[in-house]
Design a protein around this motif. Structure first.
Motif, mmCIF file in Angstrom:
data_model
loop_
_atom_site.group_PDB
_atom_site.id
_atom_site.type_symbol
_atom_site.label_atom_id
_atom_site.label_comp_id
_atom_site.label_asym_id
_atom_site.label_seq_id
_atom_site.Cartn_x
_atom_site.Cartn_y
_atom_site.Cartn_z
ATOM 1 N N GLU A 19 44.428 17.655 -15.921
ATOM 2 C CA GLU A 19 43.235 18.213 -15.280
ATOM 3 C C GLU A 19 43.526 19.576 -14.643
ATOM 4 O OE1 GLU A 19 40.044 17.241 -14.944
ATOM 5 O OE2 GLU A 19 40.345 15.554 -16.298
ATOM 6 N N GLY A 20 44.717 19.770 -14.127
ATOM 7 C CA GLY A 20 45.050 21.012 -13.443
ATOM 8 C C GLY A 20 45.524 22.126 -14.358
ATOM 9 N N LEU A 21 45.965 21.771 -15.544
ATOM 10 C CA LEU A 21 46.519 22.762 -16.468
ATOM 11 C C LEU A 21 45.554 23.898 -16.809
ATOM 12 C CD1 LEU A 21 49.261 23.092 -17.787
ATOM 13 C CD2 LEU A 21 48.376 21.897 -19.777
ATOM 14 N N PRO A 22 44.296 23.627 -17.164
ATOM 15 C CA PRO A 22 43.397 24.756 -17.466
ATOM 16 C C PRO A 22 43.195 25.699 -16.280
ATOM 17 C CG PRO A 22 42.426 22.685 -18.182
ATOM 18 C CD PRO A 22 43.655 22.356 -17.406
ATOM 19 N N TYR A 23 43.132 25.160 -15.069
ATOM 20 C CA TYR A 23 42.958 26.006 -13.889
ATOM 21 C C TYR A 23 44.184 26.884 -13.653
ATOM 22 C CZ TYR A 23 38.932 23.110 -12.862
ATOM 23 O OH TYR A 23 37.735 22.465 -12.935
ATOM 24 N N ARG A 29 39.297 32.733 -16.010
ATOM 25 C CA ARG A 29 38.158 32.345 -16.847
ATOM 26 C C ARG A 29 37.448 31.095 -16.357
ATOM 27 N NH1 ARG A 29 38.770 31.968 -22.855
ATOM 28 N NH2 ARG A 29 36.528 32.198 -22.641
ATOM 29 N N MET A 30 38.067 30.318 -15.499
ATOM 30 C CA MET A 30 37.479 29.043 -15.104
ATOM 31 C C MET A 30 36.130 29.169 -14.403
ATOM 32 S SD MET A 30 39.091 26.733 -16.543
ATOM 33 C CE MET A 30 38.309 25.316 -15.821
ATOM 34 N N PRO A 31 35.889 30.152 -13.537
ATOM 35 C CA PRO A 31 34.543 30.265 -12.950
ATOM 36 C C PRO A 31 33.455 30.442 -14.011
ATOM 37 C CG PRO A 31 36.087 31.563 -11.682
ATOM 38 C CD PRO A 31 36.815 31.104 -12.912
ATOM 39 N N THR A 32 33.753 31.224 -15.058
ATOM 40 C CA THR A 32 32.787 31.412 -16.141
ATOM 41 C C THR A 32 32.558 30.119 -16.900
ATOM 42 O OG1 THR A 32 33.583 33.677 -16.370
ATOM 43 C CG2 THR A 32 32.264 32.799 -18.171
ATOM 44 N N VAL A 33 33.635 29.421 -17.202
ATOM 45 C CA VAL A 33 33.529 28.147 -17.917
ATOM 46 C C VAL A 33 32.741 27.138 -17.090
ATOM 47 C CG1 VAL A 33 34.857 26.200 -18.825
ATOM 48 C CG2 VAL A 33 35.628 28.524 -19.253
ATOM 49 N N LEU A 34 33.029 27.063 -15.815
ATOM 50 C CA LEU A 34 32.318 26.116 -14.949
ATOM 51 C C LEU A 34 30.843 26.480 -14.826
ATOM 52 C CD1 LEU A 34 35.006 25.557 -12.190
ATOM 53 C CD2 LEU A 34 34.357 23.997 -14.026
ATOM 54 N N ALA A 35 30.529 27.777 -14.786
ATOM 55 C CA ALA A 35 29.132 28.196 -14.739
ATOM 56 C C ALA A 35 28.409 27.817 -16.031
ATOM 57 C CB ALA A 35 29.040 29.703 -14.503
ATOM 58 N N LEU A 36 29.091 27.981 -17.169
ATOM 59 C CA LEU A 36 28.499 27.563 -18.447
ATOM 60 C C LEU A 36 28.245 26.057 -18.477
ATOM 61 C CD1 LEU A 36 30.489 29.726 -21.014
ATOM 62 C CD2 LEU A 36 28.043 29.793 -20.582
ATOM 63 N N LEU A 37 29.192 25.296 -17.968
ATOM 64 C CA LEU A 37 29.011 23.843 -17.923
ATOM 65 C C LEU A 37 27.868 23.449 -17.001
ATOM 66 C CD1 LEU A 37 32.677 22.508 -17.892
ATOM 67 C CD2 LEU A 37 30.969 22.189 -19.677
ATOM 68 N N ALA A 38 27.715 24.168 -15.900
ATOM 69 C CA ALA A 38 26.645 23.869 -14.950
ATOM 70 C C ALA A 38 25.267 24.132 -15.556
ATOM 71 C CB ALA A 38 26.830 24.682 -13.677
ATOM 72 N N GLU A 39 25.199 25.029 -16.520
ATOM 73 C CA GLU A 39 23.929 25.344 -17.167
ATOM 74 C C GLU A 39 23.542 24.358 -18.256
ATOM 75 O OE1 GLU A 39 24.397 29.303 -18.606
ATOM 76 O OE2 GLU A 39 24.532 30.173 -16.598
#
Length: 67
Positions: A19-23, A29-39
């Protein structure tokens, strides 16, 4: 069946690592990925989760068949 604490803690530790590896690797890039997931609609996220569960179960079944 007995509860093996060592095995449980090892599996939990591996889950935290995965779970921590991508962060750690893609921190920028994680804020962008998380924003995409939130949408994403909840139905799509539920399908992603379901397929992740199936993949995890398949990996466990495969690993247990090797022993």
């Amino acid at each position: 069946m007995q509860f093996d604490v060592t095995f449980f803690l090892t599996a939990l530790g591996l889950a935290f690592i995965l779970e921590g590896l991508p962060y750690f690797i893609w921190a920028e890039r994680m804020p962008t990925v998380l924003a995409l997931l939130a949408e994403q609609p909840s139905g799509r996220l539920r399908r992603y989760g379901f397929f992740a569960l199936l993949a995890g179960l398949a990996l466990i079944a495969f690993g247990r068949s090797l022993v």
